[in-house]
Design an enzyme around this catalytic site. Structure first.
Site, PDB file in Angstrom:
ATOM      1  N   LYS A 106       0.859  -1.188   0.000  1.00  0.00           N
ATOM      2  CA  LYS A 106       0.000   0.000   0.000  1.00  0.00           C
ATOM      3  C   LYS A 106       0.888   1.228   0.000  1.00  0.00           C
ATOM      4  O   LYS A 106       2.040   1.167   0.424  1.00  0.00           O
ATOM      5  CB  LYS A 106      -0.854   0.021   1.271  1.00  0.00           C
ATOM      6  CG  LYS A 106      -2.126   0.815   1.126  1.00  0.00           C
ATOM      7  CD  LYS A 106      -3.231  -0.041   0.554  1.00  0.00           C
ATOM      8  CE  LYS A 106      -4.488   0.748   0.270  1.00  0.00           C
ATOM      9  NZ  LYS A 106      -5.611  -0.137  -0.044  1.00  0.00           N
TER      10      LYS A 106
ATOM     11  N   ASP B 247      -7.022   4.386  -4.130  1.00  0.00           N
ATOM     12  CA  ASP B 247      -7.693   4.240  -2.840  1.00  0.00           C
ATOM     13  C   ASP B 247      -8.298   5.631  -2.591  1.00  0.00           C
ATOM     14  O   ASP B 247      -8.443   6.400  -3.550  1.00  0.00           O
ATOM     15  CB  ASP B 247      -6.677   3.825  -1.747  1.00  0.00           C
ATOM     16  CG  ASP B 247      -7.347   3.294  -0.469  1.00  0.00           C
ATOM     17  OD1 ASP B 247      -7.674   2.101  -0.409  1.00  0.00           O
ATOM     18  OD2 ASP B 247      -7.558   4.092   0.475  1.00  0.00           O
TER      19      ASP B 247
HETATM   20  N1  GLU Z   1      -7.450   0.248  -2.560  1.00  0.00           N
HETATM   21  C1  GLU Z   1      -8.223  -0.909  -2.870  1.00  0.00           C
HETATM   22  C2  GLU Z   1      -8.267  -1.831  -1.675  1.00  0.00           C
HETATM   23  O1  GLU Z   1      -8.318  -1.357  -0.571  1.00  0.00           O
HETATM   24  C3  GLU Z   1      -7.817  -1.573  -4.174  1.00  0.00           C
HETATM   25  C4  GLU Z   1      -6.386  -1.927  -4.315  1.00  0.00           C
HETATM   26  C5  GLU Z   1      -6.010  -2.446  -5.710  1.00  0.00           C
HETATM   27  O2  GLU Z   1      -6.847  -2.529  -6.577  1.00  0.00           O
HETATM   28  O3  GLU Z   1      -4.828  -2.746  -5.860  1.00  0.00           O
HETATM   29  O4  GLU Z   1      -8.292  -3.016  -1.772  1.00  0.00           O
END
Ligand code: GLU
Length: 446
Positions: free
Chosen positions: A127, A167
Site C-alpha cells: 500500500k 484508494d
Molecule cells: N485500494 C483498494 C483496496 O483497498 C484496491 C487496491 C487495488 O486494486 O490494488 O483493496
C-alpha cells in the site's frame, strides 16, 4: 485473550512500531483470530511466520515537492510499503489524504496481504500514498503532484514487482497522471504496472465499479445464507465516493432501498431511495458537497455534522474510512433493527463495534473479505494486460460475482472448520493467513 505466543509477538509489534495505532489495531485483529491455527500447525510458529508477516519486506518514504497554481512550492511525504510478496507482486492502492502517515499505510498494507490472499489470485500485499490533500486543488495541481510522486515511485514498481492502484483520493484522473509519468520516465508502455486505468488506455471493464459491486454481492451471499435477500431491505451507506456510489448502484439493482449516504460534512436522508444519477452528478462531475443533493431534491434532508449511523437500517455498508463505526454507533444500529454489515471501506468498525455486532449475532462481513472485489478486479486487469486482451462488462462482472461468492463460502467453511459458525472475521483471517503462510514456508527463509 491472546494465545501466549501471539501476545509476545503483539508486544513486539507495539514496541517496534511506536505510535502507529491503526497498524496495531489491524495486527491485533488478525492475531486474535489465528490462535487455533497455530495449535493445528506448529510449523508456522517454528518458522516464525507470524513475526515475519508483521514486518514489511520493504518500506519506502520519500519527499514529494510540487508547485501550486500560484507558483508556491509545497512539500508532501510519499510512502510505499511493500509488505508481502509470497503470493505475487505487491498489490494495493495509493491513498492521498491529509491523515496519511506511516501507521495508516502499514495498516492498509497489512490488511491487503490477507485480502489479496482471500481472492485466490496471485497477488502479494502492499500500500502507499501521501499526506497530500487533493480537495480544492485544480487538475493542474493534481497533475503536478502526481508527476512528482511518480518521479520517485517509478524506480520501486513494475508489473512483476509492485502494482499500485487507487484508494481514497486516488481515482481515474490521478491514475492517468501517474501512469503517464511512469510511461514517460521509463519509455515503456507497461500497462500492468498500475491498475484502475481508464478504458481508453488499458483499463478493465468493471474495475471502477468493482469494490462497491463486490461488497453488494458479498452481502447478498450473507443474506442468502440466512434465508433472506436485499429485496425491500432498508440500507444505510456511509461515504459518497467511488465505493459508496457503486455499492448504492448494485444494492438498488438487487432490490434494496438505500435511504442515506454521507460525506465529511454530514449525511443525506432520502426515504424514497438515493437518486444515483443526481449523486453521481454532484460527486463525480461537480465534486461538490452533499448539501447540494438536498437542495435539488426537496423531499430529502441534509443533516450536517452528525453520523449517518443514527439512521435506522437493516443493512449497513460503511464505505467511507477507518474507525467510522464506534461501539456506541454499533449499539444504536443493533437497537434499530440491523441484521447485516458489509464493509466497503477498510477497517471501518472499531474493535468495540465489532464486539457489539458479533454479540448481537449480526451477519458481519469484514472489509478484507467484503471489499476484496476491488483488488480482485485489479488482478483481472493485470491478467487482461498480460494477455493484451480485454473482456466484456458482462463477463467481467460475472467473474467478480463468482469471486465474491467463493470468498464468502470459504470464510463460512473455514469458520465452521474451526468451530466458529457464522464468524466471517475468523473465517477471513484464518483462510487468508493460511495461504500466505504456506507459500512463505515453501519459499524458504526470505
Ligand atoms: N485500494 C483498494 C483496496 O483497498 C484496491 C487496491 C487495488 O486494486 O490494488 O483493496
Amino acid at each position: 485473550m491472546l494465545h501466549e505466543k501471539l501476545s509476545s509477538i503483539y508486544d513486539n509489534v507495539l514496541r517496534r512500531n511506536p505510535g502507529e495505532i491503526e497498524f496495531h489495531q489491524a495486527v491485533r485483529e488478525v492475531l486474535d483470530s489465528i490462535g487455533p491455527v497455530l495449535g493445528k500447525h506448529p510449523e508456522y510458529a517454528e518458522s516464525k511466520i507470524i513475526e515475519r508477516i508483521c514486518e514489511p519486506e520493504r518500506q519506502i518514504i520519500f519527499r514529494v515537492p510540487w508547485t501550486d497554481d500560484k507558483g508556491e512550492v509545497h512539500i508532501n511525504r510519499g510512502f510505499r510499503v511493500e509488505f508481502n510478496s509470497a503470493l505475487g507482486p505487491y498489490k494495493g492502492g495509493l491513498r492521498f489524504h491529509p491523515s496519511v502517515y506511516l501507521g495508516i499505510v502499514k495498516f492498509l498494507g497489512f490488511e491487503q496481504i490477507f485480502k489479496n490472499s482471500l481472492t485466490g489470485l496471485p497477488i502479494g500485499g502492499g500500500k502507499g500514498g501521501s499526506d497530500f490533500d487533493p480537495k480544492g486543488r485544480s487538475d493542474g495541481e493534481v497533475m503536478r503532484f502526481c508527476q512528482s510522486f511518480m518521479t520517485e515511485l517509478y524506480r520501486h514498481i513494475g508489473e512483476y514487482t509492485d502494482v499500485p492502484a487507487g484508494d481514497t483520493g486516488v481515482g481515474g484522473r490521478e491514475i492517468g497522471y501517474l501512469f503517464g509519468q511512469y510511461k514517460r520516465i521509463t519509455n515503456r508502455y507497461e500497462s500492468g504496472v498500475i491498475t484502475g486505468k481508464g478504458l481508453a488506455y488499458g483499463g478493465a471493464q468493471v474495475r471502477t465499479e468493482a469494490t462497491g459491486y463486490g461488497c453488494a454481492f458479498f452481502v447478498q451471499e450473507m443474506l442468502k445464507a440466512r434465508g433472506t435477500s436485499f429485496d425491500g431491505k432498508r440500507v444505510v451507506v456511509s461515504g459518497s465516493g467511488n465505493v459508496a456510489i457503486y455499492t448504492i448502484e448494485k444494492v438498488e439493482q438487487l432490490g434494496g432501498v438505500v435511504v442515506a449516504c454521507s460525506d465529511s460534512s454530514g449525511y443525506v436522508l432520502d426515504e424514497k431511495g438515493i437518486d444515483l444519477a443526481l449523486l453521481k452528478q454532484i460527486k463525480q462531475v461537480e465534486r461538490a458537497r452533499l448539501d447540494v443533493y438536498a437542495q435539488r431534491r426537496p423531499h430529502a434532508t441534509f443533516v450536517p455534522g452528525r453520523t449517518v449511523w443514527e439512521v435506522p437500517g437493516q443493512v449497513a455498508m460503511p464505505s467511507a474510512t477507518q474507525n467510522e463505526i464506534t461501539g456506541q454507533d454499533a449499539a444504536t444500529m443493533v437497537a434499530n433493527g440491523l441484521i447485516a454489515v458489509g464493509e466497503g471501506a477498510n477497517m471501518p468498525t472499531t474493535p468495540e463495534g465489532i464486539k457489539v455486532f458479533q454479540e448481537a449475532g449480526i451477519a458481519y462481513g469484514p472489509g478484507k473479505a467484503a471489499n476484496a472485489g476491488g483488488v480482485a478486479t485489479s488482478a483481472l486487469e493485470m491478467q487482461q494486460n498480460a494477455s493484451r486482451d480485454s473482456w466484456t462488462f458482462e463477463f467481467s462482472e460475472q467473474r467478480l460475482q463468482e469471486i465474491m461468492r467463493d470468498i464468502h463460502d470459504r470464510c463460512l467453511a473455514t469458520a465452521d472448520e474451526y468451530g466458529l459458525p457464522g464468524n466471517y472475521v475468523a473465517g477471513a483471517n484464518i483462510d487468508g493467513f493460511r495461504r500466505v503462510a504456506d507459500a512463505m514456508l515453501a519459499l524458504g527463509l526470505i
